[in-house]
Design a protein around this motif. Structure first.
Motif, PDB file in Angstrom:
ATOM      1  N   MET A   1       0.850  -1.180   0.000  1.00 36.08           N
ATOM      2  CA  MET A   1       0.000   0.000   0.000  1.00 36.08           C
ATOM      3  C   MET A   1       0.889   1.235   0.000  1.00 36.08           C
ATOM      4  N   GLY A   2       0.375   2.315  -0.553  1.00 34.96           N
ATOM      5  CA  GLY A   2       1.160   3.542  -0.640  1.00 34.96           C
ATOM      6  C   GLY A   2       0.348   4.753  -0.243  1.00 34.96           C
ATOM      7  N   ALA A   3       1.031   5.879  -0.238  1.00 34.33           N
ATOM      8  CA  ALA A   3       0.412   7.167   0.072  1.00 34.33           C
ATOM      9  C   ALA A   3       0.772   8.140  -1.043  1.00 34.33           C
ATOM     10  N   ILE A   4      -0.139   9.064  -1.352  1.00 28.92           N
ATOM     11  CA  ILE A   4       0.162  10.043  -2.395  1.00 28.92           C
ATOM     12  C   ILE A   4       1.351  10.876  -1.930  1.00 28.92           C
ATOM     13  N   HIS A   5       2.400  10.838  -2.715  1.00 23.30           N
ATOM     14  CA  HIS A   5       3.622  11.596  -2.443  1.00 23.30           C
ATOM     15  C   HIS A   5       3.497  12.989  -3.036  1.00 23.30           C
ATOM     16  N   GLU A   6       3.085  13.048  -4.305  1.00 23.33           N
ATOM     17  CA  GLU A   6       2.824  14.333  -4.944  1.00 23.33           C
ATOM     18  C   GLU A   6       1.941  14.129  -6.156  1.00 23.33           C
ATOM     19  N   ILE A   7       1.342  15.209  -6.599  1.00 25.87           N
ATOM     20  CA  ILE A   7       0.542  15.225  -7.818  1.00 25.87           C
ATOM     21  C   ILE A   7       1.369  15.995  -8.834  1.00 25.87           C
ATOM     22  N   VAL A   8       1.546  15.417 -10.020  1.00 27.62           N
ATOM     23  CA  VAL A   8       2.461  15.987 -11.014  1.00 27.62           C
ATOM     24  C   VAL A   8       1.687  16.471 -12.229  1.00 27.62           C
ATOM     25  N   PHE A   9       1.910  17.739 -12.593  1.00 27.08           N
ATOM     26  CA  PHE A   9       1.350  18.328 -13.804  1.00 27.08           C
ATOM     27  C   PHE A   9       2.457  18.440 -14.842  1.00 27.08           C
ATOM     28  N   ASP A  10       2.284  17.820 -16.002  1.00 28.66           N
ATOM     29  CA  ASP A  10       3.168  18.069 -17.138  1.00 28.66           C
ATOM     30  C   ASP A  10       2.637  19.314 -17.824  1.00 28.66           C
ATOM     31  N   CYS A  11       3.501  20.280 -18.068  1.00 28.95           N
ATOM     32  CA  CYS A  11       3.034  21.538 -18.642  1.00 28.95           C
ATOM     33  C   CYS A  11       4.143  22.199 -19.452  1.00 28.95           C
ATOM     34  N   VAL A  12       3.785  23.196 -20.223  1.00 27.85           N
ATOM     35  CA  VAL A  12       4.753  23.928 -21.023  1.00 27.85           C
ATOM     36  C   VAL A  12       5.386  25.048 -20.197  1.00 27.85           C
ATOM     37  N   LEU A  94       0.753  -4.857  -7.930  1.00 31.94           N
ATOM     38  CA  LEU A  94      -0.083  -4.086  -8.857  1.00 31.94           C
ATOM     39  C   LEU A  94      -0.165  -4.746 -10.230  1.00 31.94           C
ATOM     40  N   LYS A  95       0.896  -5.419 -10.647  1.00 36.75           N
ATOM     41  CA  LYS A  95       0.836  -6.162 -11.909  1.00 36.75           C
ATOM     42  C   LYS A  95      -0.217  -7.269 -11.820  1.00 36.75           C
ATOM     43  N   GLN A  96      -0.298  -7.921 -10.664  1.00 35.86           N
ATOM     44  CA  GLN A  96      -1.319  -8.950 -10.466  1.00 35.86           C
ATOM     45  C   GLN A  96      -2.721  -8.349 -10.526  1.00 35.86           C
ATOM     46  N   ALA A  97      -2.843  -7.064 -10.180  1.00 31.43           N
ATOM     47  CA  ALA A  97      -4.139  -6.376 -10.199  1.00 31.43           C
ATOM     48  C   ALA A  97      -4.447  -5.761 -11.562  1.00 31.43           C
ATOM     49  N   GLY A  98      -3.548  -5.950 -12.543  1.00 33.46           N
ATOM     50  CA  GLY A  98      -3.826  -5.467 -13.892  1.00 33.46           C
ATOM     51  C   GLY A  98      -2.997  -4.288 -14.349  1.00 33.46           C
ATOM     52  N   THR A 109       9.269   4.007 -10.398  1.00 32.72           N
ATOM     53  CA  THR A 109       8.818   3.142 -11.491  1.00 32.72           C
ATOM     54  C   THR A 109       7.582   3.770 -12.102  1.00 32.72           C
ATOM     55  N   VAL A 110       7.590   3.940 -13.421  1.00 34.23           N
ATOM     56  CA  VAL A 110       6.439   4.479 -14.137  1.00 34.23           C
ATOM     57  C   VAL A 110       5.555   3.296 -14.517  1.00 34.23           C
ATOM     58  N   MET A 111       4.281   3.381 -14.112  1.00 33.39           N
ATOM     59  CA  MET A 111       3.337   2.300 -14.375  1.00 33.39           C
ATOM     60  C   MET A 111       2.069   2.859 -15.007  1.00 33.39           C
ATOM     61  N   ARG A 112       1.199   1.933 -15.436  1.00 31.00           N
ATOM     62  CA  ARG A 112      -0.126   2.287 -15.952  1.00 31.00           C
ATOM     63  C   ARG A 112      -1.164   1.422 -15.250  1.00 31.00           C
ATOM     64  N   ASP A 113      -2.293   2.063 -14.929  1.00 31.04           N
ATOM     65  CA  ASP A 113      -3.380   1.303 -14.313  1.00 31.04           C
ATOM     66  C   ASP A 113      -4.053   0.452 -15.393  1.00 31.04           C
ATOM     67  N   PRO A 114      -5.043  -0.372 -15.038  1.00 31.47           N
ATOM     68  CA  PRO A 114      -5.669  -1.254 -16.029  1.00 31.47           C
ATOM     69  C   PRO A 114      -6.284  -0.536 -17.234  1.00 31.47           C
ATOM     70  N   GLU A 115      -6.577   0.775 -17.136  1.00 34.59           N
ATOM     71  CA  GLU A 115      -7.108   1.518 -18.283  1.00 34.59           C
ATOM     72  C   GLU A 115      -6.043   2.351 -18.982  1.00 34.59           C
ATOM     73  N   GLY A 116      -4.781   2.213 -18.577  1.00 33.57           N
ATOM     74  CA  GLY A 116      -3.696   2.903 -19.266  1.00 33.57           C
ATOM     75  C   GLY A 116      -3.286   4.243 -18.683  1.00 33.57           C
ATOM     76  N   ASN A 117      -3.867   4.641 -17.551  1.00 31.07           N
ATOM     77  CA  ASN A 117      -3.486   5.907 -16.922  1.00 31.07           C
ATOM     78  C   ASN A 117      -2.148   5.753 -16.206  1.00 31.07           C
ATOM     79  N   GLN A 118      -1.249   6.707 -16.443  1.00 29.70           N
ATOM     80  CA  GLN A 118       0.070   6.654 -15.840  1.00 29.70           C
ATOM     81  C   GLN A 118       0.068   7.054 -14.378  1.00 29.70           C
ATOM     82  N   PHE A 119       0.974   6.444 -13.618  1.00 33.60           N
ATOM     83  CA  PHE A 119       1.285   6.866 -12.248  1.00 33.60           C
ATOM     84  C   PHE A 119       2.699   6.389 -11.957  1.00 33.60           C
ATOM     85  N   CYS A 120       3.305   6.938 -10.924  1.00 34.96           N
ATOM     86  CA  CYS A 120       4.664   6.547 -10.557  1.00 34.96           C
ATOM     87  C   CYS A 120       4.671   6.023  -9.127  1.00 34.96           C
ATOM     88  N   LEU A 121       5.415   4.950  -8.914  1.00 36.76           N
ATOM     89  CA  LEU A 121       5.697   4.477  -7.567  1.00 36.76           C
ATOM     90  C   LEU A 121       7.067   5.022  -7.201  1.00 36.76           C
TER      91      LEU A 121
END
Length: 137
Positions: A1-12, A94-98, A109-121
């Motif tokens: 289990m984890g905790a939100i470390h930060e929310i990241v905005f990619d921007c120009v 998380l891989k076992q969860a899809g 580690t850059v990962m994607r949830d089962p619908e393809g949304n990116q997140f980082c551990l």
């Protein structure tokens, strides 16, 4: 289990978005920039006087605004960095969860949830600091 470390905005333009969100979110303020940001800009061939990463601190998770030129359809514009104590075990769980792994770096580690949304551990901050001290010795 984890905790939100930060929310990241990619921007120009982090210098535009960070103050906007700091003004919008109660209790959040722009973090003072450190010299490593300027060094990173120089290393990337960017103007060191224009910040490539700006951070907000407040009552909740930190919010990061990082410069990413152009839109990449395979990349979320906003994603969570989730802090975990045992990254390799959490990746496997998380891989076992899809989830799938995009790439593995030294502290995250850059990962994607089962619908393809990116997140980082990301490694817990104490573990990151211990690794950095160990590597410097």
């Amino acid at each position: 289990m984890g905790a939100i470390h930060e929310i990241v905005f990619d921007c120009v333009e982090p210098a535009v978005l960070a103050p906007f969100w700091a003004d919008l979110l109660e209790g959040y303020a722009l973090r003072e920039t450190d010299p490593t940001g300027q060094a990173m800009s120089l290393a990337l061939g960017l103007d060191p006087d224009v910040p490539t990463i700006l951070m907000l601190d407040g009552p909740g998770p930190s919010i990061c605004f990082q410069n990413v030129e152009g839109q990449r359809p395979d990349n979320n514009r906003v994603h969570f960095d989730v802090e975990v104590s045992d990254r390799s075990s959490e990746v496997e769980r998380l891989k076992q969860a899809g989830a799938t792994v995009d790439r593995v770096l030294p502290t995250y580690t850059v990962m994607r949830d089962p619908e393809g949304n990116q997140f980082c551990l990301v490694d817990k901050r104490e573990e990151q600091l211990a690794d950095e001290v160990e590597q410097a010795a």
